[in-house]
Design a protein around this motif. Structure first.
Motif, short mmCIF file in Angstrom:
data_model
loop_
_atom_site.label_atom_id
_atom_site.label_comp_id
_atom_site.label_asym_id
_atom_site.label_seq_id
_atom_site.Cartn_x
_atom_site.Cartn_y
_atom_site.Cartn_z
N LEU A 32 0.83 -1.21 0.00
CA LEU A 32 0.00 0.00 0.00
C LEU A 32 0.86 1.25 0.00
CD1 LEU A 32 -2.80 -0.88 2.59
CD2 LEU A 32 -3.10 -0.47 0.15
N ARG A 33 1.92 1.24 0.82
CA ARG A 33 2.81 2.39 0.88
C ARG A 33 3.45 2.65 -0.48
NH1 ARG A 33 5.69 1.64 5.63
NH2 ARG A 33 4.42 3.15 6.71
N ALA A 34 3.82 1.59 -1.18
CA ALA A 34 4.43 1.74 -2.51
C ALA A 34 3.43 2.30 -3.52
CB ALA A 34 4.96 0.39 -2.99
N LYS A 35 2.15 1.92 -3.37
CA LYS A 35 1.12 2.37 -4.32
C LYS A 35 0.68 3.81 -4.09
CE LYS A 35 -1.10 -1.99 -5.45
NZ LYS A 35 -2.30 -2.79 -5.29
N ALA A 48 -9.43 2.84 13.56
CA ALA A 48 -9.64 1.40 13.78
C ALA A 48 -10.06 1.15 15.24
CB ALA A 48 -8.38 0.62 13.44
N GLY A 49 -9.41 1.81 16.20
CA GLY A 49 -9.76 1.65 17.60
C GLY A 49 -11.18 2.10 17.90
N TYR A 95 -11.16 -15.13 1.20
CA TYR A 95 -11.88 -13.88 1.01
C TYR A 95 -10.94 -12.89 0.34
CZ TYR A 95 -14.12 -9.45 2.05
OH TYR A 95 -14.68 -8.21 1.95
N ARG A 96 -11.40 -12.24 -0.71
CA ARG A 96 -10.56 -11.29 -1.43
C ARG A 96 -11.22 -9.91 -1.43
NH1 ARG A 96 -6.83 -14.41 -3.79
NH2 ARG A 96 -7.41 -16.43 -4.60
N ASP A 97 -10.42 -8.89 -1.11
CA ASP A 97 -10.87 -7.51 -1.18
C ASP A 97 -10.51 -6.94 -2.54
OD1 ASP A 97 -11.95 -7.15 1.34
OD2 ASP A 97 -10.01 -6.71 2.23
N GLU A 98 -11.24 -5.90 -2.93
CA GLU A 98 -10.88 -5.19 -4.14
C GLU A 98 -9.60 -4.41 -3.88
OE1 GLU A 98 -14.12 -2.72 -5.30
OE2 GLU A 98 -15.56 -4.35 -5.21
N GLU A 99 -8.88 -4.08 -4.96
CA GLU A 99 -7.66 -3.28 -4.82
C GLU A 99 -8.01 -1.87 -4.35
OE1 GLU A 99 -4.27 -3.85 -5.16
OE2 GLU A 99 -4.96 -5.91 -5.05
N PRO A 100 -7.30 -1.34 -3.38
CA PRO A 100 -7.62 -0.02 -2.85
C PRO A 100 -7.19 1.11 -3.76
CG PRO A 100 -5.66 -0.88 -1.79
CD PRO A 100 -6.18 -1.96 -2.70
N PRO A 107 -8.12 1.01 2.79
CA PRO A 107 -8.45 -0.24 3.47
C PRO A 107 -7.67 -0.49 4.74
CG PRO A 107 -6.82 -0.73 1.82
CD PRO A 107 -7.03 0.78 1.81
N LEU A 108 -6.89 0.47 5.20
CA LEU A 108 -6.01 0.18 6.34
C LEU A 108 -6.79 0.04 7.65
CD1 LEU A 108 -3.09 -0.38 6.73
CD2 LEU A 108 -2.69 2.02 7.17
N ALA A 109 -7.48 1.11 8.09
CA ALA A 109 -8.24 1.04 9.35
C ALA A 109 -9.41 0.05 9.20
CB ALA A 109 -8.76 2.41 9.73
N PHE A 110 -10.08 0.13 8.08
CA PHE A 110 -11.19 -0.78 7.78
C PHE A 110 -11.10 -1.16 6.32
CE2 PHE A 110 -15.45 -1.77 6.34
CZ PHE A 110 -15.86 -2.67 7.30
N PRO A 111 -11.01 -2.41 5.96
CA PRO A 111 -11.19 -3.63 6.75
C PRO A 111 -9.92 -4.34 7.19
CG PRO A 111 -11.37 -4.17 4.44
CD PRO A 111 -11.06 -2.68 4.53
N LEU A 112 -8.73 -3.79 6.93
CA LEU A 112 -7.51 -4.53 7.26
C LEU A 112 -7.34 -4.70 8.77
CD1 LEU A 112 -5.09 -5.90 5.89
CD2 LEU A 112 -3.82 -3.79 6.22
N ILE A 113 -7.45 -3.63 9.55
CA ILE A 113 -7.27 -3.73 11.00
C ILE A 113 -8.59 -4.09 11.69
CG2 ILE A 113 -6.62 -2.47 13.09
CD1 ILE A 113 -4.85 -0.68 11.19
N ALA A 114 -9.64 -3.30 11.46
CA ALA A 114 -10.94 -3.54 12.08
C ALA A 114 -11.89 -4.10 11.04
CB ALA A 114 -11.49 -2.25 12.67
#
Length: 192
Positions: A32-35, A48-49, A95-100, A107-114
């Protein structure tokens, strides 16, 4: 009366750590950081918290609104955890997510973390542990998530690809055992 129990906090914290799998997500974070460039670690961690704590309180009310008891949800949650553990252990994607498009909150806070697994786990844990201990465990995990997000490049370099794989598989086995325990503890409640 607050029933703070360090054993419960450690248990819930380990469960959430395994489900969130922030260390196993380092390759995704690096990608994600690279993109998209810079990732706002503080913003992602706080959001996320907040999502997790709000869902911890509102989730059961939502279940009651649609007529589902906590035992049924916990058993369903044990299946979700079971499949998450299989993904971690076997290295497959069920389960596969779409590309962010961007990585600030989604997708970091939601759905990756929470994500869905975390939400299911929180309500499942609520049927077995005191709420205050779950909140403390969430906060400890969010601090850890923040530290990992801030130092993801260093961790990736330190562990290497094989090291990340070992960490992911180890937490997969722990998560699988937790899923079995959660199922066994709640399945009796379905027939009462």
């Amino acid at each position: 009366m607050l029933e703070i129990d360090f054993k419960e906090i450690i248990t819930v914290g380990m469960v959430l750590f395994a489900v969130i799998d922030i260390v196993g997500s380092i390759p995704i974070i690096v990608n994600l950081r690279a993109k998209v460039g810079h990732i706002e670690s503080e913003k992602a961690s706080i959001v996320a918290g907040m999502i997790m704590i709000v869902f911890l309180f509102v989730g059961e009310g939502l279940l009651n609104l649609i007529g589902i008891d906590v035992h049924s949800f916990a058993v369903a949650g044990s299946f979700v955890l079971f499949f998450l553990a299989l993904e971690m252990i076997l290295g497959i994607r069920i389960y596969r997510d779409e590309e962010p498009g961007s990585a600030s909150i989604v997708p970091l806070a939601f759905p990756l973390i929470a994500g869905a697994g975390t939400m299911t786990t929180l309500l499942s844990l609520r049927s077995q542990f005191h709420t205050i201990n779950i909140i403390i465990a969430i906060l400890l995990n969010i601090i850890l998530v923040y530290v990992v997000l801030k130092s993801s490049k260093k961790i990736e370099t330190l562990l290497g690809e094989n090291g990340l794989g070992v960490v992911r598989k180890t937490f997969g086995v722990i998560l699988l055992a937790i899923a079995v325990k959660l199922f066994a503890a709640n399945v009796k409640g379905l027939f009462v």
